[in-house]
Design an enzyme around this catalytic site. Structure first.
Site, PDB file in Angstrom:
ATOM      1  N   SER A  81      39.863  46.938  35.380  1.00 33.57           N
ATOM      2  CA  SER A  81      40.979  47.933  34.004  1.00 33.57           C
ATOM      3  C   SER A  81      40.113  48.345  33.059  1.00 33.57           C
ATOM      4  O   SER A  81      40.089  48.247  32.011  1.00 33.57           O
ATOM      5  CB  SER A  81      41.932  47.050  33.532  1.00 33.57           C
ATOM      6  OG  SER A  81      42.172  48.160  33.036  1.00 33.57           O
TER       7      SER A  81
ATOM      8  N   HIS B 262      39.919  49.866  38.085  1.00 35.20           N
ATOM      9  CA  HIS B 262      41.744  50.085  37.751  1.00 35.20           C
ATOM     10  C   HIS B 262      41.910  51.025  36.685  1.00 35.20           C
ATOM     11  O   HIS B 262      41.317  50.791  35.237  1.00 35.20           O
ATOM     12  CB  HIS B 262      42.044  48.706  37.416  1.00 35.20           C
ATOM     13  CG  HIS B 262      43.779  48.311  36.800  1.00 35.20           C
ATOM     14  ND1 HIS B 262      44.472  48.831  37.852  1.00 35.20           N
ATOM     15  CD2 HIS B 262      44.708  48.719  35.816  1.00 35.20           C
ATOM     16  CE1 HIS B 262      45.855  48.220  38.865  1.00 35.20           C
ATOM     17  NE2 HIS B 262      45.595  48.759  36.698  1.00 35.20           N
TER      18      HIS B 262
ATOM     19  N   ASP C 231      44.728  52.776  34.566  1.00 37.52           N
ATOM     20  CA  ASP C 231      45.968  52.495  33.667  1.00 37.52           C
ATOM     21  C   ASP C 231      46.581  53.525  33.277  1.00 37.52           C
ATOM     22  O   ASP C 231      45.618  54.375  32.003  1.00 37.52           O
ATOM     23  CB  ASP C 231      45.880  51.321  32.367  1.00 37.52           C
ATOM     24  CG  ASP C 231      45.500  49.863  33.541  1.00 37.52           C
ATOM     25  OD1 ASP C 231      46.438  49.931  34.579  1.00 37.52           O
ATOM     26  OD2 ASP C 231      44.918  49.515  32.911  1.00 37.52           O
TER      27      ASP C 231
ATOM     28  N   MET D  68      49.329  55.780  30.750  1.00 40.82           N
ATOM     29  CA  MET D  68      50.606  55.335  30.316  1.00 40.82           C
ATOM     30  C   MET D  68      50.547  56.342  29.820  1.00 40.82           C
ATOM     31  O   MET D  68      50.573  57.411  28.973  1.00 40.82           O
ATOM     32  CB  MET D  68      50.381  54.177  29.191  1.00 40.82           C
ATOM     33  CG  MET D  68      50.063  52.788  29.164  1.00 40.82           C
ATOM     34  SD  MET D  68      49.511  51.572  28.199  1.00 40.82           S
ATOM     35  CE  MET D  68      48.808  50.197  29.167  1.00 40.82           C
TER      36      MET D  68
ATOM     37  N   HIS E 169      47.016  52.803  38.675  1.00 40.80           N
ATOM     38  CA  HIS E 169      48.638  52.406  38.529  1.00 40.80           C
ATOM     39  C   HIS E 169      48.849  52.801  36.924  1.00 40.80           C
ATOM     40  O   HIS E 169      48.521  53.455  35.651  1.00 40.80           O
ATOM     41  CB  HIS E 169      48.527  51.098  37.755  1.00 40.80           C
ATOM     42  CG  HIS E 169      48.908  49.771  36.898  1.00 40.80           C
ATOM     43  ND1 HIS E 169      48.635  49.131  36.057  1.00 40.80           N
ATOM     44  CD2 HIS E 169      50.245  50.656  37.068  1.00 40.80           C
ATOM     45  CE1 HIS E 169      49.461  48.875  35.644  1.00 40.80           C
ATOM     46  NE2 HIS E 169      50.677  49.025  36.572  1.00 40.80           N
TER      47      HIS E 169
ATOM     48  N   MET F 264      51.864  53.550  34.576  1.00 37.32           N
ATOM     49  CA  MET F 264      52.839  53.725  34.183  1.00 37.32           C
ATOM     50  C   MET F 264      53.559  54.315  33.201  1.00 37.32           C
ATOM     51  O   MET F 264      53.431  54.243  32.256  1.00 37.32           O
ATOM     52  CB  MET F 264      52.589  52.479  33.278  1.00 37.32           C
ATOM     53  CG  MET F 264      51.871  51.203  33.583  1.00 37.32           C
ATOM     54  SD  MET F 264      51.243  50.238  32.816  1.00 37.32           S
ATOM     55  CE  MET F 264      49.156  50.692  32.831  1.00 37.32           C
TER      56      MET F 264
ATOM     57  N   MET G 222      52.876  42.472  38.174  1.00 38.84           N
ATOM     58  CA  MET G 222      52.678  42.291  36.639  1.00 38.84           C
ATOM     59  C   MET G 222      52.804  40.888  35.814  1.00 38.84           C
ATOM     60  O   MET G 222      53.813  40.254  36.517  1.00 38.84           O
ATOM     61  CB  MET G 222      53.105  43.710  36.053  1.00 38.84           C
ATOM     62  CG  MET G 222      53.289  44.948  35.712  1.00 38.84           C
ATOM     63  SD  MET G 222      51.727  45.439  35.764  1.00 38.84           S
ATOM     64  CE  MET G 222      50.923  44.801  34.282  1.00 38.84           C
TER      65      MET G 222
ATOM     66  N   ASP H 221      47.859  41.835  37.343  1.00 39.33           N
ATOM     67  CA  ASP H 221      47.557  42.653  36.870  1.00 39.33           C
ATOM     68  C   ASP H 221      48.217  42.177  35.396  1.00 39.33           C
ATOM     69  O   ASP H 221      48.999  42.307  34.952  1.00 39.33           O
ATOM     70  CB  ASP H 221      47.373  44.249  37.023  1.00 39.33           C
ATOM     71  CG  ASP H 221      47.395  45.257  35.747  1.00 39.33           C
ATOM     72  OD1 ASP H 221      46.508  44.580  34.921  1.00 39.33           O
ATOM     73  OD2 ASP H 221      47.385  45.930  35.864  1.00 39.33           O
TER      74      ASP H 221
HETATM   75  C1  DX5 Z   1      48.257  46.734  31.385  1.00 39.11           C
HETATM   76  C2  DX5 Z   1      48.005  46.812  31.982  1.00 39.11           C
HETATM   77  C3  DX5 Z   1      46.480  46.382  32.197  1.00 39.11           C
HETATM   78  C4  DX5 Z   1      45.356  46.108  31.050  1.00 39.11           C
HETATM   79  C5  DX5 Z   1      45.084  44.293  31.719  1.00 39.11           C
HETATM   80  O1  DX5 Z   1      49.306  47.124  30.529  1.00 39.11           O
HETATM   81  O2  DX5 Z   1      48.213  47.790  33.423  1.00 39.11           O
HETATM   82  O3  DX5 Z   1      45.546  46.808  33.810  1.00 39.11           O
HETATM   83  O4  DX5 Z   1      45.239  46.745  31.243  1.00 39.11           O
HETATM   84  O5  DX5 Z   1      44.768  44.179  30.458  1.00 39.11           O
HETATM   85  P1  DX5 Z   1      43.835  42.233  30.409  1.00 39.11           P
HETATM   86  O6  DX5 Z   1      43.445  41.856  31.880  1.00 39.11           O
HETATM   87  O7  DX5 Z   1      43.175  42.677  28.420  1.00 39.11           O
HETATM   88  O8  DX5 Z   1      45.399  41.945  30.158  1.00 39.11           O
HETATM   89 ZN    ZN Z   2      46.716  48.244  34.854  1.00 38.24          ZN
END
Ligand code: DX5
Ligand code: ZN
Length: 217
Positions: free
Chosen positions: A7, A32, A34, A36, A66, A68, A137, A175
């Site tokens: 990620s 990956h 992310d 947000m 991903h 969010m 998650m 994740d």
């Molecule tokens: C969190 C993200 C993850 C994040 C995980 O909301 O969706 O992908 O990067 O981070 P670690 O592996 O550090 O928990």
């Molecule tokens: Zn993620």
């Protein structure tokens, strides 16, 4: 063999392309990404222009996006055009789930569905036939580096059992809080075949070695 999706949330954003190339060269299967929106989760990360840049820098890479965000359906086409290979969105988001999956697939992209820690595994069962990926998650989404919630393992087991019962074989992904020494082997034992890890890969000195250790699980 278990697949690995580092990620980029924990990457060095000043050298994002180089960080991604390093983990892919070391054996990571995909990246990956992310996204947000500061609304569905309390944090903001990055979006379309960053994915476009990474796609230009890494034309062969597989990008596991991903989302969010509250309104994933609105952005499907733009993320496909920016270079996504798979788009996952949350079952808890506000848009119609079937329409969003259909839109992702209609653009020739793979579709994934994500569940938060407080959402039961059964929430994705009605959609399993159309999914390439189911993501559990292990933490409340929004931030890297949080501790894994052990009840996630039971959800992975339930999802694995349901997929097996129905003869389906989507990626079963996890994740948040995935660490090579502790939670990663537990997740694999519970049925996960795609591990997402941020801080455990991009947050350590030797990223390539971290990738190799994950891939040897
Ligand atoms: C969190 C993200 C993850 C994040 C995980 O909301 O969706 O992908 O990067 O981070 P670690 O592996 O550090 O928990
Ligand atoms: Zn993620």
């Amino acid at each position: 063999m278990v697949k690995l999706s580092p990620s980029v949330l924990s990457a060095d954003f000043a050298r994002l392309g180089a960080d991604c190339r390093e983990v892919l060269d070391a054996g990571a299967d995909m990246i990956h990404f992310d996204v947000m929106d500061g609304h569905f989760v309390d944090n903001l990360s990055f979006g379309l222009p960053v994915l476009e840049g990474l796609r230009r820098a890494l034309p062969q890479a597989y990008f596991d996006v991903h989302l969010m965000i509250t309104h994933p359906l609105t952005y499907v086409k733009e993320f496909v055009d920016a270079g996504a290979n798979c788009i996952s969105f949350h079952v808890e988001a506000s848009d119609n789930i079937r329409s969003t999956i259909a839109s992702i697939r209609a653009f020739g992209c793979e579709a994934g569905l994500v569940i938060n820690p407080n959402t039961p595994a059964e929430a994705v069962f009605p959609y399993l036939d159309d999914l390439s990926l189911v993501l559990c998650m292990g933490v409340t989404p929004g931030h890297g580096g949080q501790a894994f919630r052990p009840e996630t393992l039971e959800k992975l087991r339930k999802l694995k059992a349901e997929c097996t019962r129905r003869g389906l074989n989507p990626y079963l992904s996890v994740d948040g809080g995935v660490k090579v020494e502790t939670t990663a082997p537990q997740c694999v034992e519970a049925g996960a075949n795609l591990l997402v890890a941020g801080s455990a890969i991009f947050g350590v000195q030797d990223k390539a070695e971290a990738v190799r250790r994950f891939k040897s699980l």
